[in-house]
Design a protein around this motif. Structure first.
Motif, short mmCIF file in Angstrom:
data_model
loop_
_atom_site.label_atom_id
_atom_site.label_comp_id
_atom_site.label_asym_id
_atom_site.label_seq_id
_atom_site.Cartn_x
_atom_site.Cartn_y
_atom_site.Cartn_z
N ALA A 212 -0.51 -12.07 6.24
CA ALA A 212 -0.63 -10.87 6.22
C ALA A 212 -0.24 -10.05 4.93
O ALA A 212 0.14 -9.03 4.84
CB ALA A 212 -0.01 -9.98 7.49
N ARG B 114 -0.11 -8.70 1.51
CA ARG B 114 -1.23 -8.09 0.90
C ARG B 114 -1.16 -8.25 -0.75
O ARG B 114 -1.84 -8.86 -1.36
CB ARG B 114 -1.50 -6.65 1.09
N SER B 115 0.22 -7.51 -1.31
CA SER B 115 0.15 -7.67 -2.78
C SER B 115 1.69 -7.52 -2.86
O SER B 115 2.55 -7.42 -2.11
CB SER B 115 -0.32 -6.49 -3.33
N GLY C 45 2.22 -7.13 4.38
CA GLY C 45 2.43 -5.83 3.94
C GLY C 45 2.35 -5.94 2.24
O GLY C 45 2.17 -6.96 1.66
N THR C 46 2.66 -4.95 1.60
CA THR C 46 2.93 -4.64 0.15
C THR C 46 4.23 -4.80 -0.16
O THR C 46 5.02 -3.86 0.31
CB THR C 46 2.06 -3.71 -0.31
#
Ligand SMILES: Nc1ncnc2c1ncn2[C@@H]1O[C@H](COP(=O)(O)OP(=O)(O)OP(=O)(O)O)[C@@H](O)[C@H]1O
Ligand SMILES: [Mg+2]
Lengths: 375, 252
Positions: A54, A56-57, A23-24
């Motif tokens: 997984a 993302r950022s 996730g982020t």
């Protein structure tokens, strides 16, 4: 806020831990909890690795978590494989861990028992007493130099402080003294009314202002106004190494900074006290004439009969002594100040407190002396 | 005013604050006419060492000999007479903030010379011009920039033609041109007045351009790691840490 990320700790083998980041991880969102991940570590774990398919950022939110994890793992002797992390994160982490966490040798703030703490405090009080005595001694030596005409300071500085300490203090001194005169008159009137002796309000106000309250109130006002200003000025100079610079040029800071301030204050305090006495007596007069229905001329006559020069003299002398106390307290705390703006603030507060304590102490001592001498 | 021989000799020096030792086991000497640079990582104790050398912080142990006489064992009056021959530039300038730049320079001149008021003013203008601050005589420190304050502090330090000049990071906060001019000024002072210069600096150009001897202080072992010419420290010093430091981290 709902976290937009997931940190999953799993144990693929007995000896390794896998942390899955998904996730982020971005501010201002919540941060992952390193303690929870660390809780999964036990004696058998030898290595930690990451899984980031997984992810993302990310930003500092993730980095702070990783740094804590890596530092703690290192301390436990566990290898951390960073290969799976994004290369930017890896490089930042390398930079952050390049300089080992410092263990700056600071004076220890001991967390011992009550007795030890009391001892530390007593030792501190002794050191403080020594510092104050040393400073007072140095000031005294400077005064001797001054009397011999060998002290070095600029006459202009004395004038500037006289300006700051004298005329510009008049409004506040007027207000406070007037009110104190009023209060004295009221307090006296309530008692004296029982005996029908209201006229003695004049005596009480006159003596109270001239002998004690004029000097005390002026002293406290000047401690808050000028003593605090001295501490702030000298504190800022200490923080900026200006006092060190004076010393390296062989200019004694006490001569150059403390003497002019003390001279100006000792010169101005008796004048302010005299002014305060008169305004206070005026305050009493207003109460006497308007509320107690005393005759104006009678009140003035009673006041004049009650006072002699010695009464004013004792008050003015006290004022001059308070002037020394305020100047020494302000300059002492300023020069003891640390090298930061917070320290300058503390120095200012401490200067006012010190000055007021000294004023009350000298007031008590002088009153006692006057009593013994019968002045 | 120039003289020859050893100006300052340091033996077994330990410096620090309270119980906290910043550096120990320092041994070196500074010869007359040297431009002696003190280098090392941030917080390793360079400023503290400088303060011990020019008389502000009493060392914890060891001795500093100033022309053969123990500086810190001497009576205060004697030490103050020696200190009058020093010029000091503090890390942040340390100008007296209640005075204008001209007054800052005039104060020590008034104390130690017999110059008239007008002559002192001329001298102040001269040293301010040397550091590129002509025309700023009547500005107060709060009205000029940090780099300008630094230069004004330098002007004040050199106004009395001191025998030994102590500079704490003279070129920090200066643009490259001013910093080059400063190096030239330091060289000129050393050549014309024969002053000895002791400075803390991180400026590699200054260290190699004008430094004659360098001392490296280490923050971890709390002692000196190397003493010698700057080029020797960079190229031949046996300690890789020193070589790396002087090459901005690039190994050689
Ligand atoms: N007044 C002080 N009281 C206590 N400790 C201090 C004081 N001044 C400095 N220190 C400590 O002494 C150490 C050395 O400080 P110093 O100012 O000499 O470093 P420096 O080498 O000049 O660093 P920089 O290159 O950043 O100027 C530091 O670790 C600092 O924490
Ligand atoms: Mg420094």
């Amino acid at each position: 806020m709902q976290p937009a990320f997931e940190v999953l700790v799993s144990r693929p083998s007995n000896e390794s831990l896998c942390i899955r980041l998904a996730g982020t991880f971005e501010s201002p969102g919540p941060a992952p909890d390193a303690a929870a991940a660390l809780a999964a570590i036990d004696d058998e774990i030898r290595s930690i690795h990451f899984e980031t398919n997984a992810l993302r950022s990310w930003d500092s939110t993730l980095m702070a978590f990783l740094l804590k994890l890596v530092r703690s793992a290192e301390a436990l002797g566990i290898a951390v494989e960073l290969d799976a992390l994004p290369s930017g994160a890896r490089r930042l982490l390398a930079l952050a861990t390049a300089v080992p966490e410092a263990d700056p040798a600071r004076p220890e703030v001991a967390a011992h028992g009550k007795l030890a703490r009391a001892g530390v405090r007593a030792a501190g009080a002794w050191v403080e007493t020594q510092k104050v005595t040393t400073f007072v001694g140095e000031v005294a030596l400077s005064v001797i130099k001054l009397v011999r005409g060998r002290a070095r300071f600029r006459g202009g500085d004395v004038w500037r402080v006289i300006q700051e300490a004298g005329p510009s203090a008049l409004p506040i001194v007027s207000l406070i003294s007037f009110l104190v005169g009023l209060i004295l008159a009221f307090v006296a009137a309530v008692q004296l009314q029982y005996f029908g002796a209201q006229i003695y309000v004049a005596d009480l106000v006159a003596l109270g202002m001239a002998r004690e309250m004029g000097a005390m109130m002026t002293g406290i006002i000047m401690a808050g106004r000028t003593g605090a200003a001295f501490a702030a000025q000298l504190g800022a100079m200490t923080a900026n190494e200006e006092i060190d610079a004076l010393s390296t040029f062989g200019i004694p800071p006490i001569d150059f900074l403390v003497l002019p301030r003390m001279i100006a204050l000792v010169a101005m305090m008796p004048l302010l006290v005299l002014y305060s006495d008169l305004v206070g007596i005026l305050g009493g007069l207003v109460v006497g004439v308007t509320i107690l229905d005393l005759n104006f001329a009678e009140y003035v006559n009673e006041t004049r009969a009650a006072l002699d020069l010695a009464d004013f003299g004792t008050g003015l002398f006290k004022g001059a002594v308070y002037g020394v106390a305020i100047a020494v307290a302000g300059c002492l705390r300023g020069m003891q100040s640390g090298r930061s703006s917070a320290a300058v603030g503390e120095a200012t507060t401490s200067a006012v407190v010190t000055a007021i304590v000294w004023i009350v102490l000298t007031s008590a001592a002088l009153t006692l002396v006057y009593n013994v001498l019968g002045i | 005013m120039s003289s020859t021989g050893t100006q300052i000799e340091v033996r077994g020096l330990e410096i620090g604050y309270g119980d906290f030792s910043v550096q120990h086991g320092l041994d070196f000497s500074i010869e007359s006419g040297d431009i002696f640079v003190i280098i090392g990582g941030s917080g390793c104790g360079k400023s503290t060492l400088l303060r011990a050398l020019f008389g502000l912080t009493r060392p914890k142990r060891g001795s500093i000999l100033y022309r053969g006489e123990d500086f810190w064992e001497a009576p205060t009056a004697q030490r103050q007479r020696w200190m009058q021959r020093f010029g000091v530039l503090f890390q942040a300038g340390a100008l007296w903030s209640s005075m204008t730049l001209a007054e800052n320079i005039a104060l020590p001149l008034g104390e130690y010379t017999d110059l008239s008021k007008a002559e002192i003013r001329d001298r102040a203008s001269w040293v301010l011009s040397l550091v590129g601050l002509a025309g700023f005589e009547d500005f107060r420190p709060a009205e000029i920039s940090g780099g300008m304050r630094k230069r004004a502090g330098l002007a004040r330090a050199v106004a009395l033609d001191p025998e030994i000049l102590f500079f704490d990071e003279p070129s920090a906060g200066l643009d490259p041109l001013s910093s080059k001019r400063l190096d030239e000024l330091i060289l000129l002072l050393q050549e014309t007045l024969g002053s000895t210069i002791v400075m803390v600096t991180h400026e590699l150009a200054s260290i190699f351009g004008i430094g004659t001897k360098a001392l490296f202080l280490d923050a971890e072992s709390h002692t000196q790691l190397a003493l010698g010419s700057p080029a020797w420290l960079r190229d031949e010093c046996p300690d890789p840490k020193v070589r790396t430091f002087l090459r901005r981290g690039e190994n050689g």
